[in-house]
Design an enzyme around this catalytic site. Structure first.
Site, PDB file in Angstrom:
ATOM      1  N   GLU A   1       0.834  -1.348   0.027  1.00  0.00           N
ATOM      2  CA  GLU A   1       0.047   0.065  -0.041  1.00  0.00           C
ATOM      3  C   GLU A   1       0.642   1.362   0.300  1.00  0.00           C
ATOM      4  O   GLU A   1       1.980   1.243   0.146  1.00  0.00           O
ATOM      5  CB  GLU A   1      -0.969  -0.007   1.144  1.00  0.00           C
TER       6      GLU A   1
ATOM      7  N   HIS B   1      -9.267   8.957   2.424  1.00  0.00           N
ATOM      8  CA  HIS B   1      -9.068   7.894   1.653  1.00  0.00           C
ATOM      9  C   HIS B   1      -9.039   8.493   0.234  1.00  0.00           C
ATOM     10  O   HIS B   1     -10.342   8.985  -0.113  1.00  0.00           O
ATOM     11  CB  HIS B   1      -9.954   6.688   1.997  1.00  0.00           C
TER      12      HIS B   1
ATOM     13  N   ARG C   1      -0.809   8.627   1.106  1.00  0.00           N
ATOM     14  CA  ARG C   1      -2.102   8.920   0.809  1.00  0.00           C
ATOM     15  C   ARG C   1      -2.634  10.069   0.721  1.00  0.00           C
ATOM     16  O   ARG C   1      -3.491  10.584  -0.025  1.00  0.00           O
ATOM     17  CB  ARG C   1      -3.077   8.276   1.942  1.00  0.00           C
TER      18      ARG C   1
ATOM     19  N   HIS D   1     -11.861   9.284   6.289  1.00  0.00           N
ATOM     20  CA  HIS D   1     -11.282   7.808   6.549  1.00  0.00           C
ATOM     21  C   HIS D   1     -10.904   7.590   7.864  1.00  0.00           C
ATOM     22  O   HIS D   1     -11.197   6.688   8.454  1.00  0.00           O
ATOM     23  CB  HIS D   1     -10.340   7.370   5.358  1.00  0.00           C
TER      24      HIS D   1
ATOM     25  N   ARG E   1      -1.210   8.882   8.766  1.00  0.00           N
ATOM     26  CA  ARG E   1      -1.045   7.542   9.134  1.00  0.00           C
ATOM     27  C   ARG E   1      -0.537   6.797   7.840  1.00  0.00           C
ATOM     28  O   ARG E   1      -1.313   7.004   6.789  1.00  0.00           O
ATOM     29  CB  ARG E   1      -2.271   7.090   9.675  1.00  0.00           C
TER      30      ARG E   1
HETATM   31  C1  SIN Z   1      -7.412   0.358   2.451  1.00  0.00           C
HETATM   32  O1  SIN Z   1      -7.639  -0.878   2.185  1.00  0.00           O
HETATM   33  O2  SIN Z   1      -7.075   1.150   1.376  1.00  0.00           O
HETATM   34  C2  SIN Z   1      -7.557   0.962   3.706  1.00  0.00           C
HETATM   35  C3  SIN Z   1      -6.372   0.585   4.504  1.00  0.00           C
HETATM   36  C4  SIN Z   1      -6.020   1.495   5.901  1.00  0.00           C
HETATM   37  O3  SIN Z   1      -6.703   2.684   5.759  1.00  0.00           O
HETATM   38  O4  SIN Z   1      -5.303   1.371   6.591  1.00  0.00           O
END
Ligand code: SIN
Length: 530
Positions: A114, A237, A283, A344, A379
């Site tokens: 991620e 998000h 993010r 989010h 975060r």
């Molecule tokens: C996601 O699956 O994109 C969310 C993961 C997160 O917010 O830590």
């Protein structure tokens, strides 16, 4: 009749349930949930838990990535502790029966990637990681005789010595709780009280959070004199499904980890303009880039293209997202889907130390409601389930070693007094104010902020708060009214924190101070004078 427990845990997400299970069996524990034990932000978490398992990875790399995302506001001691404890706690979850995804024909964990992570390190259960973890933790809690579950019980306010006008250090004694089935207020006393109530995404019009995320823990803690920290750092998000009925359904970042690309509605890519890591930039950068593209060009959405993954892989790795999108008429394998950012995660919250202790004696905070020092100004993806697990364990370790505080006898504590409150026939006032707050937070306190918008937001919220207060004291309390009072207070605290930070750092971006300033390399703190 009041109820007495050694430890009152308010909230049944990963943090609260981990704590309940890791406390000594000799303690009588209550877990108080606003809804069912299966409804929490943890249970809708798709991504997974970030932890070091890959041979190429190291604690130092995960620590570096986390500190980088936190932009100077994370506490390195807390970051190190969380990351080093991660693998052991994941093995503990497995020992209880959590089934994390494995590589094909192998016993090795399948690790996802991620944004902001320099290695594959997301331990996941397909795309329903939170649901799988909660399934097992809830099952284990339900087996234990010392854990008493109170579902559909809404914690209204903490009972603390300062609020009652007692002298000496402020100490929490218990909590007033609205039984949502009977409509009665019940009094719970506890030696220790732990807030594990999750975040406050519902302060915003668009959010990936479940309906219960109304900042109840932050609001209760503030009203009782706890220190609230870093509330300006609200994470948006980048990719929620854009569809009138989808209620901001999350499209996991793990899809971008598998090569998903963001496109303008005409099919042209844009992330290369904003960051060298493109779709896998941190993010905040991805969300801001999408917001910028949408505002500059007047788009209602951008597109996420994962068609290269093919239906067989998508159905195996992301079955829940694939199915949900199909229900809304989008086949992920066939064409790009429309996505928009949504609120989010609250990186700030009730300030704690490394054992989850707050400044109020006997009161702890864990999970999203807390500001532990892990996330700082932003975060890192999938560090939140990790934090919930680790801090559930930290509080358990502390309490198992030190014991619980003596329970208060309750003699001098009044039962809840409903006074002259009557039933309201004006529910429309509550729904109107709900809507107004969420809209103003979205428009004035969103991804990109300015002095002018924040000041306007503060004026509006103060007015709304006084209206809500009047309503609160005159009419019988309902779930909607309690939540409204909490989102109004949390919104005010977010706005005040954002006004204080005259720089741009992490998730707080303002056009009036677009750069980072050394002067503000410190947390924002707010505390109510009692
Ligand atoms: C996601 O699956 O994109 C969310 C993961 C997160 O917010 O830590």
């Amino acid at each position: 009749m009041p109820k007495y427990f050694d430890v009152l845990i308010i909230g049944g997400g990963v943090a609260g349930l981990t704590l309940a299970l890791r406390l000594d069996r000799k303690y009588d524990i209550s877990v108080i949930c606003k809804s069912s034990i299966y409804e929490s932000a943890s249970s809708v978490a798709q991504g997974g838990i970030a932890a070091v398992f890959d041979r190429e990875d190291s604690f130092e790399d995960h620590i570096r990535d986390t500190l980088r995302a936190g932009e100077g506001l994370s506490d390195e001691k807390v970051v190190r502790m969380c990351i080093q404890k991660g693998p052991t706690l994941i093995r503990w979850l497995e020992s209880l029966g959590v089934e994390f995804s494995r590589k094909e024909n192998s016993e090795e964990l399948d690790l996802g990637l991620e944004g902001g992570h320099s290695h594959r390190r997301i331990v996941h259960a397909k795309d329903i990681s939170g649901k799988e973890v909660i399934r097992v933790l809830a099952r284990e809690c339900l087996k234990k005789e010392n854990i008493h579950l109170f579902e559909h019980h809404f914690a209204v306010d903490l009972i603390s010595t300062s609020k009652l006008g007692f002298s000496g250090r402020n100490r929490v004694l218990g909590v007033y709780v609205l039984n949502l089935k009977s409509g009665e207020i019940e009094t719970f006393f506890g030696g220790n009280v732990v807030l594990a109530t999750g975040g406050a995404g519902k302060t915003y019009l668009y959010t990936s959070n479940p309906d219960i995320s109304t900042g109840d823990g932050i609001a209760m803690a503030y009203r009782s004199g706890a220190v609230i920290e870093n509330l300006e750092f609200v994470q948006f998000h980048p990719t929620c499904l854009y569809h009138p009925e989808a209620k901001s359904f999350l499209i996991s970042e793990a899809l971008r980890g598998e090569g998903g690309r963001l496109l303008r509605p005409d099919g042209s890519p844009f992330m290369h303009i904003y960051h060298a890591r493109k779709e896998l930039a941190p993010r905040d950068i991805v969300a801001r880039s999408i917001d910028f593209e949408m505002k500059k060009n007047g788009f209602d959405y951008v597109l996420l293209d994962v068609t290269h993954l093919g239906s067989e892989f998508l159905m195996r790795r992301f079955p829940s997202i694939y199915q949900k999108c199909l229900e809304y008429g989008f086949d992920l394998a066939v064409r790009p889907i429309p996505v928009v950012p949504a609120a989010h995660y609250f990186c700030g919250g009730v300030k704690t130390d490394i054992f989850g202790k707050t400044n109020i004696e006997g009161l702890f905070a864990i999970g999203e409601v807390a500001s532990t020092g892990l996330h700082g100004a932003n975060r890192l993806a999938s560090n939140s389930l990790l934090e919930g697990l680790v801090f559930g364990d930290q509080v358990a370790t502390y309490v198992n070693n030190k014991g619980v505080l003596e329970k208060y006898s309750g003699k001098r504590i009044p039962d809840w007094d409903a006074g002259d409150a009557v039933d309201s026939d004006e529910a429309v006032v509550v729904s109107q104010n709900w809507d107004e707050i969420r809209r103003l937070m979205w428009n004035y306190v969103g991804i990109v902020r300015s002095n002018k918008r924040l000041k306007r937001a503060l004026r509006r919220i103060n007015l709304l708060k006084s209206e809500i207060n009047e309503y609160y004291w005159n009419f019988k309390i309902t779930k909607d009214l309690l939540e409204l009072r909490n989102i109004a207070l949390v919104s005010e605290l977010v706005i005040r924190s954002a006004i204080t930070r005259k720089e741009s750092r992490g998730l707080h971006y303002t056009i009036d101070y677009p750069f980072k300033s050394e002067k503000f390399a410190k947390p924002t703190r707010i505390k109510r004078r009692l």
